[in-house]
Scaffold this active site. Structure first.
Site, mmCIF file in Angstrom:
data_model
loop_
_atom_site.group_PDB
_atom_site.id
_atom_site.type_symbol
_atom_site.label_atom_id
_atom_site.label_comp_id
_atom_site.label_asym_id
_atom_site.label_seq_id
_atom_site.Cartn_x
_atom_site.Cartn_y
_atom_site.Cartn_z
ATOM 1 N N ARG A 122 0.830 -1.218 0.000
ATOM 2 C CA ARG A 122 0.000 0.000 0.000
ATOM 3 C C ARG A 122 0.860 1.262 0.000
ATOM 4 N NH1 ARG A 122 -2.697 -2.461 4.497
ATOM 5 N NH2 ARG A 122 -1.822 -0.831 5.792
ATOM 6 N N ARG A 126 8.336 7.108 -4.484
ATOM 7 C CA ARG A 126 8.268 8.133 -5.529
ATOM 8 C C ARG A 126 9.659 8.594 -5.936
ATOM 9 N NH1 ARG A 126 3.768 11.074 -2.138
ATOM 10 N NH2 ARG A 126 1.962 9.790 -2.668
ATOM 11 N N ARG A 198 -4.372 -5.381 17.461
ATOM 12 C CA ARG A 198 -3.468 -4.444 18.108
ATOM 13 C C ARG A 198 -4.307 -3.277 18.616
ATOM 14 N NH1 ARG A 198 1.269 -6.139 19.621
ATOM 15 N NH2 ARG A 198 2.332 -4.159 19.221
ATOM 16 N N ARG A 228 4.794 7.029 16.762
ATOM 17 C CA ARG A 228 4.684 8.361 16.163
ATOM 18 C C ARG A 228 4.121 9.331 17.184
ATOM 19 N NH1 ARG A 228 -0.380 7.683 11.850
ATOM 20 N NH2 ARG A 228 -1.951 7.000 13.358
ATOM 21 N N GLU A 249 1.981 7.770 20.363
ATOM 22 C CA GLU A 249 1.258 6.508 20.220
ATOM 23 C C GLU A 249 2.162 5.325 20.553
ATOM 24 O OE1 GLU A 249 -0.799 5.833 16.569
ATOM 25 O OE2 GLU A 249 -1.465 7.912 16.415
ATOM 26 N N TYR A 297 -8.862 -4.397 7.911
ATOM 27 C CA TYR A 297 -8.381 -3.022 8.050
ATOM 28 C C TYR A 297 -9.058 -2.188 6.971
ATOM 29 C CZ TYR A 297 -5.489 1.085 8.356
ATOM 30 O OH TYR A 297 -5.064 2.379 8.506
ATOM 31 N N ASP A 299 -10.011 1.903 5.678
ATOM 32 C CA ASP A 299 -9.945 3.351 5.823
ATOM 33 C C ASP A 299 -11.359 3.916 5.929
ATOM 34 O OD1 ASP A 299 -7.216 3.682 5.862
ATOM 35 O OD2 ASP A 299 -7.031 3.874 3.688
#
Length: 332
Positions: A122, A126, A198, A228, A249, A297, A299
């Protein structure tokens, strides 16, 4: 505007989802530009031409960088099956060690050799200086926050809301049909065991001024316990604040009483999931939906798209007096 359960930036290519949400909010333009600290230095994510040049101390052109990364990649891995194999084939050992290995071990609580390659597929790589974390047509932040959106969706004469109340399967007996978005295993009283998740713990950081200079700072080193830190005033750049609030986190295994965040879906969970899907497929007058109900999972935009599609299909089946299936989207 503080995202209590971690940072959420809305992004989608789905026109219907975008139009649906815009009934309930105004989205302000927002570009997610993530940074990461690794080895005592700060880099740009996702890995782009700036990241590559900075990490290797070079000034390569896009074509030069592409050829360089190919020289770093492990070309002997023709069909990556694990996260680690995918990363080594994708970016080579140096970038893998710096940006993926430690972060992934902290996030999932296991070696990247145990995770499927699909998790890494995912993430973009670049060979230009584009540091927009997402590449979707629509990206933004709701001007009044996400709570206002949910309040707008629920502000309907046919909707009643009960808070601070655990759902019991027996409550569905008074209704023609239940659309259930809680944990799939929880609906059946964890009769086959608990599916693995998790969860996250958050450490609040408050102070004056500016804490880290960006919305999200990842920490790739395994020696740093948190994954993070999010500084929430950066999610609403149209506002100005003299003080700041951040959350660090920490990821860990989800235990009884915790909030389940990320379905693990490793081999052991896949076998247990199949047991629950078999049981659920025989259930009547209930449809399992969402991240928890289908143990996937998802979004935000995918969750909404699936809910809208499920509503379309359910209404059509009701009109024809046909049964509504236990799943509109198969978990397996």
């Amino acid at each position: 505007m503080v995202h209590k359960y971690g940072p959420h930036i809305f992004h989608t290519d789905n026109e219907r989802v975008w139009e649906y949400l815009n009934q309930f909010t105004t989205f302000m333009p927002y570009t997610n530009r993530v940074k990461t600290t690794s080895g005592g230095k700060v880099y740009s994510l996702p890995i782009n031409l700036l990241t590559i040049n900075q990490f290797f101390g070079k000034a390569m052109s896009p074509d030069e960088a592409r050829a360089f990364i190919e020289s770093q990649a492990d070309m002997s891995i023709s069909n990556p099956e694990t996260f680690e194999e995918q990363a080594l084939r994708f970016v080579g050992p140096d970038l893998y060690e710096a940006f993926f290995k430690g972060y992934t071990q902290k996030q999932w609580g296991c070696s990247p050799t145990q995770l499927p390659a699909s998790i890494l597929k995912r993430l973009p790589l670049r060979f230009n200086y584009d540091d927009n974390y997402f590449f979707h047509k629509y990206q933004g932040m709701p001007v009044d926050g996400y709570t206002a959106i949910v309040e707008g969706i629920l502000d309907c004469p046919n909707v009643s809301v009960t808070l601070n109340h655990d759902f019991e399967k027996s409550q569905g007996k008074g209704y023609d049909h239940v659309f259930y978005s809680g944990p799939l295993d929880g609906y059946f009283g964890y009769s086959e065991g608990r599916l693995g998740y998790r969860t996250l713990d958050f450490k609040e950081i408050r102070g004056d001024g500016d804490y880290q200079g960006c919305a999200v700072m990842n920490y790739g080193d395994e020696s740093v316990a948190h994954t993070r830190i999010a500084e929430h005033k950066y999610f609403s750049p149209w506002e100005a604040h003299e003080k700041t609030v951040c959350f660090a986190e920490y990821s860990r295994a989800c235990e009884e009483g915790d909030i389940p965040y990320y379905p693990i879906r490793l081999t052991e969970e896949q076998a247990l999931l199949k047991h629950y899907v078999d049981i659920a497929s025989k259930a009547s007058n209930v449809t399992f939906m969402g991240r928890l109900g289908t143990y996937r999972y998802l979004d935000m935009d995918v969750t909404i798209a699936e809910a809208l599609s499920a509503a379309d299909q359910a209404l059509a089946l009701i009109a024809k007096k046909e049964p509504i299936p236990p799943f509109f989207t198969q978990p397996l």
